[in-house]
Design a protein around this motif. Structure first.
Motif, PDB file in Angstrom:
ATOM      1  N   VAL A   1       0.728  -1.142   0.026  1.00 17.32           N
ATOM      2  CA  VAL A   1       0.123   0.046   0.068  1.00 17.32           C
ATOM      3  C   VAL A   1       0.907   1.208  -0.005  1.00 17.32           C
ATOM      4  CG1 VAL A   1      -1.992  -1.220   0.922  1.00 17.32           C
ATOM      5  CG2 VAL A   1      -0.076  -0.067   2.338  1.00 17.32           C
ATOM      6  N   GLY A   2       2.219   1.004  -0.086  1.00 19.27           N
ATOM      7  CA  GLY A   2       2.945   2.351   0.029  1.00 19.27           C
ATOM      8  C   GLY A   2       4.827   1.907   0.269  1.00 19.27           C
ATOM      9  N   ARG A   3       5.161   2.909   0.707  1.00 19.12           N
ATOM     10  CA  ARG A   3       6.821   2.369   0.774  1.00 19.12           C
ATOM     11  C   ARG A   3       7.256   3.265   2.099  1.00 19.12           C
ATOM     12  NH1 ARG A   3       7.888   1.088  -4.859  1.00 19.12           N
ATOM     13  NH2 ARG A   3       5.752   1.367  -5.718  1.00 19.12           N
ATOM     14  N   LYS A   4       8.153   2.805   2.862  1.00 22.51           N
ATOM     15  CA  LYS A   4       8.929   3.571   3.868  1.00 22.51           C
ATOM     16  C   LYS A   4      10.028   3.934   3.327  1.00 22.51           C
ATOM     17  CE  LYS A   4      11.735   2.401   6.236  1.00 22.51           C
ATOM     18  NZ  LYS A   4      12.076   1.822   7.505  1.00 22.51           N
ATOM     19  N   ILE A   5      10.693   5.131   3.436  1.00 24.32           N
ATOM     20  CA  ILE A   5      12.166   5.565   3.203  1.00 24.32           C
ATOM     21  C   ILE A   5      12.773   5.381   4.818  1.00 24.32           C
ATOM     22  CG2 ILE A   5      13.619   7.015   2.010  1.00 24.32           C
ATOM     23  CD1 ILE A   5      10.944   8.557   1.138  1.00 24.32           C
ATOM     24  N   GLY A   6      14.103   4.819   4.708  1.00 22.42           N
ATOM     25  CA  GLY A   6      14.621   4.816   5.905  1.00 22.42           C
ATOM     26  C   GLY A   6      16.150   5.402   5.699  1.00 22.42           C
ATOM     27  N   PHE A   7      16.665   5.876   7.036  1.00 23.74           N
ATOM     28  CA  PHE A   7      18.032   6.504   6.872  1.00 23.74           C
ATOM     29  C   PHE A   7      18.046   7.696   5.952  1.00 23.74           C
ATOM     30  CE2 PHE A   7      19.327   2.001   8.072  1.00 23.74           C
ATOM     31  CZ  PHE A   7      19.712   2.291   9.326  1.00 23.74           C
ATOM     32  N   THR A   8      16.878   8.501   6.073  1.00 22.90           N
ATOM     33  CA  THR A   8      16.995   9.643   5.559  1.00 22.90           C
ATOM     34  C   THR A   8      17.553  10.837   6.305  1.00 22.90           C
ATOM     35  OG1 THR A   8      14.725  10.033   6.212  1.00 22.90           O
ATOM     36  CG2 THR A   8      15.008   9.300   3.994  1.00 22.90           C
ATOM     37  N   ASN A   9      17.485  10.423   7.684  1.00 19.09           N
ATOM     38  CA  ASN A   9      18.072  11.457   8.817  1.00 19.09           C
ATOM     39  C   ASN A   9      19.624  11.404   8.637  1.00 19.09           C
ATOM     40  OD1 ASN A   9      18.606  12.943  11.120  1.00 19.09           O
ATOM     41  ND2 ASN A   9      16.579  12.350  11.990  1.00 19.09           N
ATOM     42  N   ARG A  10      20.156  12.394   8.148  1.00 15.77           N
ATOM     43  CA  ARG A  10      21.670  12.222   8.244  1.00 15.77           C
ATOM     44  C   ARG A  10      22.472  12.522   9.652  1.00 15.77           C
ATOM     45  NH1 ARG A  10      20.619  16.543   4.285  1.00 15.77           N
ATOM     46  NH2 ARG A  10      20.957  15.859   2.097  1.00 15.77           N
ATOM     47  N   SER A  11      21.374  12.931  10.541  1.00 18.69           N
ATOM     48  CA  SER A  11      22.145  13.150  11.889  1.00 18.69           C
ATOM     49  C   SER A  11      22.173  11.863  12.273  1.00 18.69           C
ATOM     50  CB  SER A  11      21.279  14.017  12.592  1.00 18.69           C
ATOM     51  OG  SER A  11      19.971  13.346  13.012  1.00 18.69           O
ATOM     52  N   ILE A  12      21.801  10.706  12.180  1.00 14.66           N
ATOM     53  CA  ILE A  12      21.871   9.363  12.780  1.00 14.66           C
ATOM     54  C   ILE A  12      22.682   8.490  11.923  1.00 14.66           C
ATOM     55  CG2 ILE A  12      19.576   9.371  13.881  1.00 14.66           C
ATOM     56  CD1 ILE A  12      18.437   7.586  12.169  1.00 14.66           C
ATOM     57  N   TRP A  13      23.300   8.915  10.764  1.00 17.65           N
ATOM     58  CA  TRP A  13      23.972   8.035  10.163  1.00 17.65           C
ATOM     59  C   TRP A  13      25.151   7.607  10.762  1.00 17.65           C
ATOM     60  CZ3 TRP A  13      24.357  10.599   4.297  1.00 17.65           C
ATOM     61  CH2 TRP A  13      22.935  10.357   3.904  1.00 17.65           C
ATOM     62  N   PRO A  14      26.038   8.406  11.611  1.00 18.87           N
ATOM     63  CA  PRO A  14      27.184   7.869  12.167  1.00 18.87           C
ATOM     64  C   PRO A  14      26.618   6.712  13.398  1.00 18.87           C
ATOM     65  CG  PRO A  14      27.195  10.287  12.133  1.00 18.87           C
ATOM     66  CD  PRO A  14      25.757   9.792  11.599  1.00 18.87           C
ATOM     67  N   ILE A  15      25.560   6.870  13.809  1.00 15.70           N
ATOM     68  CA  ILE A  15      25.103   5.833  14.843  1.00 15.70           C
ATOM     69  C   ILE A  15      25.170   4.533  14.301  1.00 15.70           C
ATOM     70  CG2 ILE A  15      23.294   5.267  16.594  1.00 15.70           C
ATOM     71  CD1 ILE A  15      22.544   8.370  16.840  1.00 15.70           C
ATOM     72  N   TYR A  16      24.554   4.202  13.329  1.00 15.86           N
ATOM     73  CA  TYR A  16      24.428   3.167  12.776  1.00 15.86           C
ATOM     74  C   TYR A  16      25.429   2.586  11.517  1.00 15.86           C
ATOM     75  CZ  TYR A  16      20.018   3.683  14.974  1.00 15.86           C
ATOM     76  OH  TYR A  16      19.048   3.906  16.098  1.00 15.86           O
ATOM     77  N   GLY A  17      26.315   3.356  11.155  1.00 11.75           N
ATOM     78  CA  GLY A  17      27.244   2.907  10.146  1.00 11.75           C
ATOM     79  C   GLY A  17      27.025   3.151   8.827  1.00 11.75           C
ATOM     80  N   VAL A  18      25.969   3.931   8.558  1.00  8.46           N
ATOM     81  CA  VAL A  18      25.531   3.818   7.352  1.00  8.46           C
ATOM     82  C   VAL A  18      25.774   5.299   6.690  1.00  8.46           C
ATOM     83  CG1 VAL A  18      23.679   2.455   7.691  1.00  8.46           C
ATOM     84  CG2 VAL A  18      22.859   4.793   7.846  1.00  8.46           C
ATOM     85  N   THR A  19      25.563   5.345   5.133  1.00  8.57           N
ATOM     86  CA  THR A  19      25.999   6.581   4.563  1.00  8.57           C
ATOM     87  C   THR A  19      25.194   6.937   3.690  1.00  8.57           C
ATOM     88  OG1 THR A  19      27.356   5.226   3.038  1.00  8.57           O
ATOM     89  CG2 THR A  19      28.530   6.099   4.919  1.00  8.57           C
ATOM     90  N   GLY A  20      23.696   6.246   3.741  1.00 13.09           N
ATOM     91  CA  GLY A  20      22.537   6.896   2.692  1.00 13.09           C
ATOM     92  C   GLY A  20      21.314   5.929   2.994  1.00 13.09           C
ATOM     93  N   PRO A  21      20.229   6.356   2.472  1.00 10.37           N
ATOM     94  CA  PRO A  21      18.864   5.950   2.706  1.00 10.37           C
ATOM     95  C   PRO A  21      18.791   4.795   1.870  1.00 10.37           C
ATOM     96  CG  PRO A  21      19.046   8.013   1.854  1.00 10.37           C
ATOM     97  CD  PRO A  21      20.236   7.563   1.477  1.00 10.37           C
ATOM     98  N   ILE A  22      17.662   3.886   2.629  1.00 10.27           N
ATOM     99  CA  ILE A  22      17.139   2.760   2.125  1.00 10.27           C
ATOM    100  C   ILE A  22      15.782   3.013   1.769  1.00 10.27           C
ATOM    101  CG2 ILE A  22      18.765   1.424   2.999  1.00 10.27           C
ATOM    102  CD1 ILE A  22      16.793   0.663   5.506  1.00 10.27           C
ATOM    103  N   TRP A  23      15.021   1.832   1.466  1.00 11.45           N
ATOM    104  CA  TRP A  23      13.523   1.956   1.129  1.00 11.45           C
ATOM    105  C   TRP A  23      12.854   0.537   1.210  1.00 11.45           C
ATOM    106  CZ3 TRP A  23      10.654  -0.556  -2.602  1.00 11.45           C
ATOM    107  CH2 TRP A  23      11.285  -0.850  -3.647  1.00 11.45           C
ATOM    108  N   GLY A  24      11.736   0.463   1.509  1.00 11.54           N
ATOM    109  CA  GLY A  24      10.995  -0.983   1.686  1.00 11.54           C
ATOM    110  C   GLY A  24       9.446  -0.600   1.513  1.00 11.54           C
ATOM    111  N   PRO A  25       8.640  -1.709   1.152  1.00 15.11           N
ATOM    112  CA  PRO A  25       7.339  -1.694   1.078  1.00 15.11           C
ATOM    113  C   PRO A  25       6.751  -1.551   2.142  1.00 15.11           C
ATOM    114  CG  PRO A  25       8.342  -3.565  -0.084  1.00 15.11           C
ATOM    115  CD  PRO A  25       9.178  -3.134   0.683  1.00 15.11           C
ATOM    116  N   VAL A  26       5.439  -0.735   2.333  1.00 20.59           N
ATOM    117  CA  VAL A  26       4.654  -1.021   3.190  1.00 20.59           C
ATOM    118  C   VAL A  26       3.368  -1.696   2.919  1.00 20.59           C
ATOM    119  CG1 VAL A  26       2.841   0.708   4.675  1.00 20.59           C
ATOM    120  CG2 VAL A  26       5.281   1.500   4.277  1.00 20.59           C
ATOM    121  N   TRP A  27       2.911  -2.648   3.901  1.00 21.29           N
ATOM    122  CA  TRP A  27       1.816  -3.471   3.388  1.00 21.29           C
ATOM    123  C   TRP A  27       0.566  -3.033   4.137  1.00 21.29           C
ATOM    124  CZ3 TRP A  27       3.317  -6.973   0.025  1.00 21.29           C
ATOM    125  CH2 TRP A  27       4.800  -7.189  -0.207  1.00 21.29           C
ATOM    126  N   ASN A  28      -0.588  -3.909   3.603  1.00 25.30           N
ATOM    127  CA  ASN A  28      -1.779  -3.581   4.242  1.00 25.30           C
ATOM    128  C   ASN A  28      -1.933  -4.254   5.657  1.00 25.30           C
ATOM    129  OD1 ASN A  28      -1.816  -6.488   2.925  1.00 25.30           O
ATOM    130  ND2 ASN A  28      -4.112  -6.429   3.061  1.00 25.30           N
TER     131      ASN A  28
END
Length: 267
Positions: free
Chosen positions: A58-85
């Motif tokens: 029914v939609g999508r989620k975008i993750g790790f868009t918040n640059r301020s938390i990238w160092p906490i999780y060791g990531v350097t960019g966003p991800i995405w995934g489905p949202v389901w009914n």
């Protein structure tokens, strides 16, 4: 180390972890050749399997868009995934049963409802005309990987870490609300006096900018379906994600935009 990553097999292992609530060792580092392209194939196999068993995207989620938390999780960019009914709910005053997911965390987010299909390359102003409503609510995220230790490729394969989405009141995205999104500020308060703050611009300069990122990313993936009218897009956490336990109550206050705060209690 395993060679020639088996995307369907890895998808099945992740789905077993999801369905059982049991953790799974990260795929990166132990699966030779596991890279961003493989992670994408695994994610699409999961989507196909969930669709075949009766779930509806029914939609999508975008993750790790918040640059301020990238160092906490060791990531350097966003991800995405489905949202389901099966993972979409409306906020109410009733306590929520904490899902049986490994290491669940809560994220306060801005959520958008599409009235028409947007196109890659649109400006934030253009995108605003494609949006029917805006809401403030919560996403429950989880880590199939113990201790929230992973590579970003693990997260893309692993459901985009999406567990559930709770929308608050859905209000029209007026020009005033659209203009206020980057400048809004949020306070998240929970058990033991815990207090976190954030602002709209933390998510890739604003929720509409996060939507633009998603459009470009989907357009570059031949296996991904484009966004369609009626889809619900949650644009990323405005603060760090907070661990959840039964009995917790979390609530937010928004300033700089006429959207109500949100409250959720877990049993």
């Amino acid at each position: 180390m395993t060679q020639n990553p088996d995307a369907p097999g890895l998808a099945a292992a992740l789905l077993e972890a999801y369905d059982s609530g049991r953790p799974l060792a990260p795929l990166s580092g132990r699966i030779q050749g596991f890279d961003a392209a493989t992670a994408g194939r695994v994610a699409h196999h999961i989507t196909a399997t969930r669709t075949a068993r009766g779930e509806r995207m029914v939609g999508r989620k975008i993750g790790f868009t918040n640059r301020s938390i990238w160092p906490i999780y060791g990531v350097t960019g966003p991800i995405w995934g489905p949202v389901w009914n099966t993972t979409l709910f409306e906020l109410s005053s009733a306590p929520v049963t904490l899902p049986n997911l490994p290491e669940p965390r809560l994220e306060p987010e801005i959520i958008l409802g599409l009235k028409s299909a947007p196109s890659p390359g649109m400006t934030p102003d253009d995108l605003a005309h494609c949006i029917d409503w805006v809401s403030h609510g919560f996403e429950i995220v989880f880590s199939p990987f113990p201790g929230w230790t992973f590579d970003v490729t693990d997260c893309q394969a692993g459901f985009g870490l999406h567990g559930a989405l709770f929308t608050g009141p859905r209000l029209p995205l007026s020009p005033e609300r659209a203009a206020a999104l980057p400048g809004l500020s949020i306070t998240l308060e929970g058990p033991g006096g815990k207090r976190l703050t954030g602002r709209g611009a933390d998510v890739l300069d604003g929720p509409l900018h996060a939507l633009a990122y998603l459009l470009d990313t989907l357009a570059a993936d031949p296996q991904a379906t484009p966004l369609a009218a009626g889809e619900i897009i949650t644009t990323g956490t405005l603060t760090d994600a907070v661990p959840l336990s039964p009995g917790d109550t979390w609530q937010t206050r928004l300033d700089g935009i006429d959207l109500p705060g949100a409250k959720i209690t877990f049993r």
